[in-house]
Design a protein around this motif. Structure first.
Motif, PDB file in Angstrom:
ATOM      1  N   ARG A  77      95.641 105.814  -7.960  1.00 38.40           N
ATOM      2  CA  ARG A  77      96.354 105.845  -6.680  1.00 38.40           C
ATOM      3  C   ARG A  77      96.690 107.268  -6.258  1.00 38.40           C
ATOM      4  O   ARG A  77      96.447 107.672  -5.119  1.00 38.40           O
ATOM      5  CB  ARG A  77      97.639 105.011  -6.773  1.00 38.40           C
ATOM      6  N   GLU A  78      97.244 108.053  -7.173  1.00 39.24           N
ATOM      7  CA  GLU A  78      97.634 109.423  -6.844  1.00 39.24           C
ATOM      8  C   GLU A  78      96.425 110.277  -6.469  1.00 39.24           C
ATOM      9  O   GLU A  78      96.493 111.083  -5.538  1.00 39.24           O
ATOM     10  CB  GLU A  78      98.408 110.058  -8.005  1.00 39.24           C
ATOM     11  N   LEU A  79      95.315 110.112  -7.179  1.00 43.34           N
ATOM     12  CA  LEU A  79      94.111 110.865  -6.853  1.00 43.34           C
ATOM     13  C   LEU A  79      93.632 110.528  -5.442  1.00 43.34           C
ATOM     14  O   LEU A  79      93.299 111.420  -4.656  1.00 43.34           O
ATOM     15  CB  LEU A  79      93.019 110.581  -7.889  1.00 43.34           C
ATOM     16  N   ARG A  80      93.640 109.253  -5.105  1.00 40.55           N
ATOM     17  CA  ARG A  80      93.234 108.826  -3.756  1.00 40.55           C
ATOM     18  C   ARG A  80      94.204 109.349  -2.698  1.00 40.55           C
ATOM     19  O   ARG A  80      93.785 109.899  -1.679  1.00 40.55           O
ATOM     20  CB  ARG A  80      93.140 107.298  -3.691  1.00 40.55           C
ATOM     21  N   GLU A  81      95.506 109.194  -2.935  1.00 38.38           N
ATOM     22  CA  GLU A  81      96.505 109.625  -1.957  1.00 38.38           C
ATOM     23  C   GLU A  81      96.483 111.135  -1.730  1.00 38.38           C
ATOM     24  O   GLU A  81      96.625 111.597  -0.600  1.00 38.38           O
ATOM     25  CB  GLU A  81      97.916 109.215  -2.418  1.00 38.38           C
ATOM     26  N   LEU A 124      93.099 116.405   3.507  1.00 35.13           N
ATOM     27  CA  LEU A 124      94.456 116.937   3.519  1.00 35.13           C
ATOM     28  C   LEU A 124      95.429 115.874   4.004  1.00 35.13           C
ATOM     29  O   LEU A 124      95.045 114.938   4.695  1.00 35.13           O
ATOM     30  CB  LEU A 124      94.535 118.162   4.440  1.00 35.13           C
ATOM     31  N   ASN A 125      96.707 116.048   3.634  1.00 34.11           N
ATOM     32  CA  ASN A 125      97.737 115.108   4.064  1.00 34.11           C
ATOM     33  C   ASN A 125      99.083 115.818   4.072  1.00 34.11           C
ATOM     34  O   ASN A 125      99.142 117.028   3.854  1.00 34.11           O
ATOM     35  CB  ASN A 125      97.735 113.867   3.148  1.00 34.11           C
ATOM     36  N   ASP A 126     100.162 115.095   4.314  1.00 29.14           N
ATOM     37  CA  ASP A 126     101.489 115.704   4.373  1.00 29.14           C
ATOM     38  C   ASP A 126     101.938 116.289   3.037  1.00 29.14           C
ATOM     39  O   ASP A 126     102.743 117.207   2.997  1.00 29.14           O
ATOM     40  CB  ASP A 126     102.531 114.680   4.832  1.00 29.14           C
ATOM     41  N   GLU A 127     101.436 115.735   1.946  1.00 28.48           N
ATOM     42  CA  GLU A 127     101.852 116.174   0.612  1.00 28.48           C
ATOM     43  C   GLU A 127     101.004 117.339   0.090  1.00 28.48           C
ATOM     44  O   GLU A 127     101.496 118.215  -0.602  1.00 28.48           O
ATOM     45  CB  GLU A 127     101.753 114.991  -0.360  1.00 28.48           C
ATOM     46  N   VAL A 128      99.709 117.319   0.416  1.00 29.08           N
ATOM     47  CA  VAL A 128      98.769 118.329  -0.070  1.00 29.08           C
ATOM     48  C   VAL A 128      98.245 119.130   1.111  1.00 29.08           C
ATOM     49  O   VAL A 128      97.602 118.572   2.004  1.00 29.08           O
ATOM     50  CB  VAL A 128      97.617 117.666  -0.848  1.00 29.08           C
ATOM     51  N   LEU A 129      98.515 120.441   1.086  1.00 26.19           N
ATOM     52  CA  LEU A 129      98.162 121.297   2.215  1.00 26.19           C
ATOM     53  C   LEU A 129      96.820 121.996   2.077  1.00 26.19           C
ATOM     54  O   LEU A 129      96.270 122.487   3.065  1.00 26.19           O
ATOM     55  CB  LEU A 129      99.257 122.347   2.429  1.00 26.19           C
TER      56      LEU A 129
END
Length: 161
Positions: A77-81, A124-129
């Protein structure tokens, strides 16, 4: 290989690292014993590091387990997110042992490895820039978690299952 323990600038310490199988990891128990999982994604001699928006440093993808979730499901899950990577084989390779400072606690984290033949499309997402393919033979950058870098180096030296 850097001798343990090693500390980050906040005072957190990587105090232990040992190889484990998936069965050994399951025997360690539930969320209270192994509350999180990290993933070392390898491609072309480099390891994928993500730039965490909250901590403002480069680290391995991963995070905390949710209720009822196994360490493996957490890693998936974390890898996908955090990266958009999904549908890849994950191999349980190690348990990393930490002494953390805020709040003070001792934790074991499950460590998984994904070896990729082709570079993935990363999201990219809100957590990973941002993303960085870091060769573990390179020096640890000032803005990189030295704890995660040491885990990446140790996993990269491990033989394939």
């Amino acid at each position: 290989m850097t001798p343990l323990p090693i500390r980050d600038r906040a005072g957190n310490a990587l105090t232990g690292f040992r190889s484990v199988s998936e069965a050994e990891l399951r025997r360690l128990g539930g969320r209270d014993v192994v509350p999180a999982a990290l993933v070392v994604v390898e491609h072309a001699g480099s390891v994928l590091m993500v730039f965490d928006a909250w901590r403002a440093d480069w680290e391995l993808p991963g995070g905390g387990r949710e209720p009822g979730e196994s360490a493996r499901r957490t890693a998936i899950r974390e890898l996908r997110e955090e990266t958009g990577i999904h549908g890849v084989g994950l191999e349980a390779v190690a348990v990393a042992e930490f002494d953390l400072v805020a709040p003070e606690r001792h934790e074991l984290l499950a460590v998984y490895r994904a070896r990729l033949r082709a570079a993935p499309r990363l999201l990219l997402n809100d957590e990973v820039l941002d993303f960085l393919w870091w060769p573990p033979s390179d020096p640890v950058r000032e803005d990189m978690s030295p704890l995660d870098a040491e885990i990446a180096r140790r996993v990269a030296r491990m033989p394939a299952a």
